[in-house]
Design a protein around this motif. Structure first.
Motif, PDB file in Angstrom:
ATOM      1  N   PHE A   1       0.808  -1.360  -0.045  1.00 36.10           N
ATOM      2  CA  PHE A   1      -0.097   0.001   0.040  1.00 36.10           C
ATOM      3  C   PHE A   1       0.790   1.250  -0.021  1.00 36.10           C
ATOM      4  N   GLY A   2       2.220   0.924  -0.264  1.00 35.63           N
ATOM      5  CA  GLY A   2       3.168   2.355  -0.203  1.00 35.63           C
ATOM      6  C   GLY A   2       3.265   3.158   1.017  1.00 35.63           C
ATOM      7  N   VAL A   3       2.866   2.436   2.357  1.00 37.14           N
ATOM      8  CA  VAL A   3       2.879   3.206   3.358  1.00 37.14           C
ATOM      9  C   VAL A   3       4.530   3.295   3.834  1.00 37.14           C
TER      10      VAL A   3
ATOM     11  N   PRO B   1       0.798   7.130  11.451  1.00 36.74           N
ATOM     12  CA  PRO B   1      -0.191   6.439  10.940  1.00 36.74           C
ATOM     13  C   PRO B   1      -0.516   6.586   9.288  1.00 36.74           C
ATOM     14  N   THR B   2      -0.858   5.929   8.474  1.00 31.10           N
ATOM     15  CA  THR B   2      -1.627   6.055   7.273  1.00 31.10           C
ATOM     16  C   THR B   2      -2.884   5.440   7.216  1.00 31.10           C
ATOM     17  N   ASN B   3      -3.860   6.054   6.688  1.00 28.98           N
ATOM     18  CA  ASN B   3      -5.326   5.548   6.756  1.00 28.98           C
ATOM     19  C   ASN B   3      -5.786   5.625   5.350  1.00 28.98           C
TER      20      ASN B   3
ATOM     21  N   ALA C   1       3.740   8.255  -2.530  1.00 28.83           N
ATOM     22  CA  ALA C   1       3.956   6.836  -2.431  1.00 28.83           C
ATOM     23  C   ALA C   1       2.725   5.822  -2.491  1.00 28.83           C
ATOM     24  N   LEU C   2       1.629   6.409  -1.871  1.00 28.08           N
ATOM     25  CA  LEU C   2       0.416   5.638  -1.788  1.00 28.08           C
ATOM     26  C   LEU C   2      -0.244   5.131  -3.105  1.00 28.08           C
ATOM     27  N   LEU C   3      -1.010   4.305  -2.954  1.00 30.02           N
ATOM     28  CA  LEU C   3      -2.219   3.806  -4.061  1.00 30.02           C
ATOM     29  C   LEU C   3      -2.748   5.140  -4.383  1.00 30.02           C
ATOM     30  N   ALA C   4      -3.083   5.197  -5.732  1.00 32.37           N
ATOM     31  CA  ALA C   4      -3.941   6.397  -6.124  1.00 32.37           C
ATOM     32  C   ALA C   4      -5.328   6.157  -5.816  1.00 32.37           C
TER      33      ALA C   4
ATOM     34  N   GLY D   1     -17.290  -6.065  -0.959  1.00 35.42           N
ATOM     35  CA  GLY D   1     -18.771  -5.511  -0.834  1.00 35.42           C
ATOM     36  C   GLY D   1     -18.920  -4.660   0.363  1.00 35.42           C
ATOM     37  N   LYS D   2     -17.642  -4.753   1.213  1.00 33.15           N
ATOM     38  CA  LYS D   2     -17.766  -3.865   2.416  1.00 33.15           C
ATOM     39  C   LYS D   2     -16.821  -2.525   2.053  1.00 33.15           C
ATOM     40  N   THR D   3     -17.140  -1.497   2.972  1.00 32.00           N
ATOM     41  CA  THR D   3     -16.109  -0.420   2.877  1.00 32.00           C
ATOM     42  C   THR D   3     -15.023  -0.909   3.956  1.00 32.00           C
ATOM     43  N   VAL D   4     -13.761  -0.645   3.663  1.00 32.87           N
ATOM     44  CA  VAL D   4     -12.851  -0.995   4.833  1.00 32.87           C
ATOM     45  C   VAL D   4     -11.883   0.096   4.822  1.00 32.87           C
ATOM     46  N   LEU D   5     -11.894   0.498   6.158  1.00 34.04           N
ATOM     47  CA  LEU D   5     -10.883   1.420   6.790  1.00 34.04           C
ATOM     48  C   LEU D   5      -9.645   0.727   7.368  1.00 34.04           C
ATOM     49  N   LEU D   6      -8.554   0.977   6.478  1.00 31.83           N
ATOM     50  CA  LEU D   6      -7.204   0.485   7.005  1.00 31.83           C
ATOM     51  C   LEU D   6      -6.433   1.386   7.683  1.00 31.83           C
ATOM     52  N   ASN D   7      -6.145   1.125   8.864  1.00 35.79           N
ATOM     53  CA  ASN D   7      -5.389   2.127   9.456  1.00 35.79           C
ATOM     54  C   ASN D   7      -4.051   1.367   9.915  1.00 35.79           C
ATOM     55  N   PHE D   8      -2.807   1.987   9.198  1.00 37.97           N
ATOM     56  CA  PHE D   8      -1.536   1.357   9.409  1.00 37.97           C
ATOM     57  C   PHE D   8      -0.866   1.987  10.582  1.00 37.97           C
ATOM     58  N   TRP D   9      -0.328   1.345  11.528  1.00 42.20           N
ATOM     59  CA  TRP D   9       0.129   2.032  12.726  1.00 42.20           C
ATOM     60  C   TRP D   9       1.195   0.927  13.226  1.00 42.20           C
ATOM     61  N   PHE D  10       1.881   1.388  14.286  1.00 42.98           N
ATOM     62  CA  PHE D  10       2.730   0.610  15.137  1.00 42.98           C
ATOM     63  C   PHE D  10       2.970   1.265  16.430  1.00 42.98           C
ATOM     64  N   ARG D  11       3.412   0.338  17.249  1.00 43.44           N
ATOM     65  CA  ARG D  11       3.550   0.867  18.636  1.00 43.44           C
ATOM     66  C   ARG D  11       4.919   1.056  19.089  1.00 43.44           C
ATOM     67  N   HIS D  12       5.772   0.430  18.597  1.00 47.69           N
ATOM     68  CA  HIS D  12       7.236   0.456  19.056  1.00 47.69           C
ATOM     69  C   HIS D  12       8.137   0.486  17.729  1.00 47.69           C
TER      70      HIS D  12
END
Lengths: 98, 269
Positions: free
Chosen positions: A57-59, A63-65, B230-233, B258-269
């Motif tokens: 996803f090019g992240v 955060p990136t959403n 750099a992200l998907l268009a 068929g679902k709307t998907v929210l993807l949250n990319f994160w990290f803790r450490h």
């Protein structure tokens, strides 16, 4: 994460057709579990193999959403979480309501 | 007169200042502690930022400055100090280092040479600062003030409530930096330096009006735009992916059709 968790708590009451996934990048499961338990986050944390999903996803920054539509196409994406990001998310999510 | 305010080698471990710490001190100390264990990355480059003194158009300034940048094992590093509301992510791309401050919702770009980081960081130069700093926030003592000397290579600047500014000598070393931008366009840039001398208190109006002596305006990049490029268009079909819940359940994007998907990319450490 707290904002997103609150948003999810709200959205999931109204929408069966929306999924939130918190895609972790590189934390051990116990770290994720601990944080989730501490904070009581409602959205689902998931793990990826290495950074495969982040990379696909090019992240590069966190955060990136992303919001993907029902057809799997990118509806919206944003790096960082600024004032106003949540509002943008709400609007985009509302746009797919049937 | 104390010529080297921020660097003191004779401090005792655990010594705590009596006077209230200047604003941001705890933040700086936490930065230094975290930075000490970071993998260093040798870079040369510019400190670039946009600044606004509260009036007129925000200006974009670039300083060719001795600056420390950091790179974690996977090309990024996260700094967290929840008790200080600090959460920083640094991402290096081999040329610049991008610093995102999640608490302050700000970002900055920098690059540099920081070969002596590990030697400097454990010394905690802020102890000296805390001991010497005036108790009242915003009141930085003028220790030396040679008017007209072109010594500026950096600054500590606060535009919201009060102003603190350091004019720095060319050989100063920056060990930490933070940038906060207010929703009203105000900016606070905090640079933590060693070997520094406070030369003068800057007039915010003067600073806003011109690029400091011997420095030229540099092209600036918007870190948000860089990362988003750099992200998907928008409209692009997302690749299928596989993730796993803590319980081991596998979820793929195909499962969510068929679902709307929210993807949250994160990290803790």
């Amino acid at each position: 994460m707290p904002h997103l968790s609150d948003l999810w708590s709200e959205i999931r009451q109204e929408r069966q057709d929306v999924v939130f996934l918190a895609v972790d990048a590189g934390d051990p499961p116990e770290v994720i579990r601990e944080w989730w338990e501490e904070e009581g986050f409602t959205l689902t944390p998931v793990m990826q193999e290495g950074y495969t999903v982040s990379e696909a996803f090019g992240v590069q920054a966190y955060p990136t959403n992303y919001i993907l539509g029902p057809d799997g196409r990118v509806l919206w994406r944003r790096v960082g979480f600024a004032p106003g990001t949540e509002e943008e998310m709400r609007k985009v999510l509302a746009s797919t309501a049937r | 007169m104390i010529p080297f305010l921020l660097l003191s080698l004779s401090l005792l471990p655990g010594q705590e200042p009596e006077a209230p710490a200047p604003p941001g001190l705890a933040r700086y100390r936490a930065c230094v502690e975290r930075f000490a264990s970071a993998q260093a990355l040798e870079l040369r480059g510019l400190l670039e930022f946009r600044q606004s003194a509260g009036e007129g158009e925000p200006k974009t300034l670039g300083y060719d400055i001795d600056l420390r940048a950091f790179r974690g094992p996977s090309g990024r590093m996260e700094l967290r100090a929840p008790e200080m509301d600090m959460h920083l992510t640094m991402v290096g791309d081999g040329e610049n280092v991008y610093l995102l401050d999640h608490e302050e919702k700000t970002a900055m770009i920098f690059g540099e040479d920081f070969s002596t980081l590990a030697e400097i960081a454990p010394l905690d130069p802020f102890q000296a600062w805390a001991d010497d700093a005036p108790a009242e926030p915003g009141e930085i003592e003028v220790l030396e003030s040679p008017p007209g000397l072109p010594l500026l290579t950096g600054l500590r600047y606060r535009s919201s409530d009060g102003l603190e500014t350091l004019w720095l000598a060319p050989n100063d070393r920056l060990v930490a930096a933070s940038l906060e931008m207010g929703e009203d366009g105000s900016m606070r840039l905090d640079l933590v330096l060693t070997g520094s001398r406070i030369l003068d208190q800057a007039d915010p109006a003067a600073f806003a009006a011109e690029v400091p002596h011997d420095y030229t305006l540099q092209e600036s990049r918007d870190v948000q735009t860089d990362f988003e490029a750099a992200l998907l268009a928008i409209g692009e079909k997302a690749p299928d992916f596989e993730v796993r819940t803590l319980d081991g359940e596998v979820i793929t994007l195909a499962d969510l059709e068929g679902k709307t998907v929210l993807l949250n990319f994160w990290f803790r450490h």
